[in-house]
Design an enzyme around this catalytic site. Structure first.
Site, PDB file in Angstrom:
ATOM      1  N   GLU A   1      44.295  35.071  38.126  1.00 10.28           N
ATOM      2  CA  GLU A   1      44.535  35.694  39.431  1.00 10.28           C
ATOM      3  C   GLU A   1      44.383  34.662  40.551  1.00 10.28           C
ATOM      4  OE1 GLU A   1      42.477  39.497  39.845  1.00 10.28           O
ATOM      5  OE2 GLU A   1      43.651  40.330  38.201  1.00 10.28           O
TER       6      GLU A   1
ATOM      7  N   GLU B   1      45.833  41.528  31.321  1.00 10.24           N
ATOM      8  CA  GLU B   1      44.844  42.529  31.784  1.00 10.24           C
ATOM      9  C   GLU B   1      45.597  43.830  32.004  1.00 10.24           C
ATOM     10  OE1 GLU B   1      42.067  41.558  34.920  1.00 10.24           O
ATOM     11  OE2 GLU B   1      41.915  39.477  34.222  1.00 10.24           O
TER      12      GLU B   1
HETATM   13  O1  AHR Z   1      38.914  43.100  34.531  1.00  8.34           O
HETATM   14  C1  AHR Z   1      38.161  43.057  35.700  1.00  8.34           C
HETATM   15  C2  AHR Z   1      38.746  42.107  36.738  1.00  8.34           C
HETATM   16  O2  AHR Z   1      39.995  42.592  37.137  1.00  8.34           O
HETATM   17  C3  AHR Z   1      39.045  40.716  36.275  1.00  8.34           C
HETATM   18  O3  AHR Z   1      37.933  39.886  36.311  1.00  8.34           O
HETATM   19  C4  AHR Z   1      40.076  40.259  37.247  1.00  8.34           C
HETATM   20  O4  AHR Z   1      40.918  39.276  36.698  1.00  8.34           O
HETATM   21  C5  AHR Z   1      40.794  41.539  37.619  1.00  8.34           C
HETATM   22  O5  AHR Z   1      40.944  41.674  38.988  1.00  8.34           O
END
Ligand code: AHR
Length: 543
Positions: free
Chosen positions: A210, A348
């Protein structure tokens, strides 16, 4: 009741297929329960699709809450049964679900992680502060060697995210050398001195996390410049080529995808004719982060227990958007990479609701039937886009957000999501079979969704596997599956469901989510019929 438009059916099939007969009025099941109108699934077994990468069933674990400490690592002296400090109940459950790959150490944590803090004698390791997640103390007891041991115990492969935000190319390069260089090198010798002579294979390397947000607040242009520098310098030694994964978009940030693809698809040709002549993509994969809330507001994620029917529908509507996200990001990638060499890595994804006030740790969520339906729906979407999606990592494996496993001290339960991964593991490495879905709408308030989601595959032994999700919280759904060469074959099905949409799994109680056989699965000619339960995830196997 309106039918879903073709564009909302599984259009990835590519060609138009005439809709098969479908009833329009709800029917009554034998037990008097009203059923949804009939759904028809047309399987194109004669037009097999790509291989479904096992890595679509990957996991993500971060130093966050009790994801690592207690969830995985309890230490060698713990009364909780463990192997070299890693709890046995957790590894056993993950092995059973056939977890293929795990992403670590973050997440936002990754861009503050310095790998040297987590090697060497444990009692001498740096005691650091997890600035990404509430300044929690981190003993660094779980570092590179422990992560690799954990993977070995499960039979999974590593996907490490290197630190771009507060690290350097040099730090990342030294980490990869430490893990993968031969023992004859200084990096390998240091690893051997810490107890591991043989190099590890590190097939997947994420360059930051991110970077548009917690990983550096970069513009796409800044990230591309950084990425190119990392890509030019990072390598692993042995164990196959390094598959570099660039930070991709959040949700629908299509501009990010466009700019990263434009900036990474070509390297300059080397003027020396003896060296590499062809410009080549600098990346193996581009990531995408997409979370399911109750609706579309990051700041109003909704409750994860005691939710309403509207909440159910809104969350499933959001999960269904995964299809649009994958489609639209892929369409941009297609312009730069029409041969689909670069993977879309959804590293994710998962259901992220508000934690209860008394939650035992950060981002801990109770796990309910709704999670199973979200998992089934999302995994169907990934299977159906296996030509582009070649890895996905649910967030996060243990005790954090949409977990497969929850722990409470020495207790452990597997969640409804774990059951979906266990049921769907038959799709791993199988050949995707395109499916046309002709299904009525499930309507709740302003939300209209296809009642049934499906994906199919054929495994190496010739078995056909069809996964079906029924989004309707009340009505069982009669389904016709139409495919050639069915006659003479045997079929069986089992389903995950529960008595209510927000039924949670509970410590010390019988597991209500163990898949149950679905009765009356019948094959007649080229048609298989069954009725899938309301609010369920079902797997049909034809052999
Ligand atoms: O999964 C939780 C968080 O969500 C992670 O650390 C981040 O990459 C995302 O914003």
């Amino acid at each position: 009741m309106g039918r879903f438009a073709f564009s909302h059916r599984i259009a990835w099939v590519g060609s138009f297929v005439l809709a098969l007969s479908t009833a329009t009025a709800p029917a009554a099941a034998a037990n008097g329960e009203t059923t949804a109108p009939r759904t028809t699934l047309l399987l194109h077994a004669d037009r097999p699709g790509p291989r479904i990468a096992p890595e679509i069933y990957g996991q993500f674990v971060e130093h966050l809450g009790r994801g690592v400490y207690e969830g995985i690592w309890v230490g060698e002296g713990s009364p909780i049964p463990n192997t070299r400090g890693i709890r046995n109940d957790v590894t056993q459950a993950l092995r059973q679900a056939k977890v293929p790959v795990i992403r670590w150490p973050g997440g936002c944590f990754a861009d503050g992680y310095h790998w040297r803090d987590g090697i060497g004698p444990r009692d001498k390791r740096t005691r650091s502060i997890n600035a990404a997640w509430g300044n929690a103390p981190d003993s660094n007891a779980f570092g590179t060697h422990e992560f690799m041991d954990f993977l070995d115990q499960i039979g999974a492969r590593p996907f490490v995210s290197v630190n771009v935000g507060s690290g350097s190319v040099r730090e990342a390069d030294e980490w990869l050398r430490y893990m993968t260089a031969p023992v004859e090198s200084s990096a390998g010798a240091e690893r051997a001195a810490n107890g591991r002579a043989a190099p590890w294979a590190v097939p997947y390397v994420g360059v930051g996390n991110e970077s548009w947000g917690c990983g550096g607040k970069m513009t796409a242009e800044t990230y591309v410049a950084q990425y190119r520098q990392y890509a030019a310098n990072l390598r692993t030694f042995g164990g196959g080529p390094t598959k570099l994964i660039a930070v991709g978009a959040d949700t629908d940030d299509y501009e990010w995808t466009e700019k990263v693809m434009a900036g990474t698809m070509k390297s300059r040709p080397n003027p020396t004719p003896l060296a590499y002549i062809n410009p080549r993509p600098l990346l193996w994969g581009l990531s995408l982060h997409f979370y399911t809330f109750t609706g579309n507001d990051w700041y109003a994620k909704g409750r994860n227990v005691g939710f309403t029917r509207d909440d159910w529908a809104k969350a499933l509507g959001r999960a269904q958007l995964t299809d649009e996200m994958v489609r639209r990001h892929s369409a941009i990638m297609d312009r730069y990479d029409p041969e689909k060499k670069v993977a879309l890595v959804v590293d994710e994804w998962g259901a992220w609701f508000n934690s209860e006030k008394d939650a035992p740790s950060a981002l801990y969520l109770e796990s309910t039937l709704r999670d199973a339906v979200i998992a089934g729906l999302s995994l169907n979407i990934f299977n159906n886009h296996a030509d582009r999606v070649r890895m996905a990592n649910i967030a996060q494996m243990v005790n954090v957000i949409q977990s497969l496993i929850l722990t409470r001290g020495k207790e452990m339960v597997v969640t409804p999501t774990w059951h979906v991964f266990d049921l769907y593991k038959v799709h791993q490495g199988a050949t995707q079979i395109p499916v046309d879905v002709d299904t009525p709408n499930y309507v709740q308030g302003a939300t209209r969704l296809p009642t049934i989601s499906a994906s199919a595959s054929r495994d190496a032994a010739g078995k056909l596997h069809l996964s079906i999700v029924n989004l309707d919280p009340d009505k069982p759904a009669p389904v016709d599956m139409v495919a050639s060469a069915l006659s003479g074959r045997r079929a069986q099905a089992s389903a995950i469901t529960a008595d209510r949409i927000d039924r949670p799994v509970q410590f010390g109680q019988p597991d209500p989510f163990v898949p149950q056989p679905v009765k009356a699965v019948a094959i007649r000619g080229d048609r298989l019929t069954l009725t899938v339960p309301a609010r369920s995830v079902t797997l049909v196997t034809v052999e």
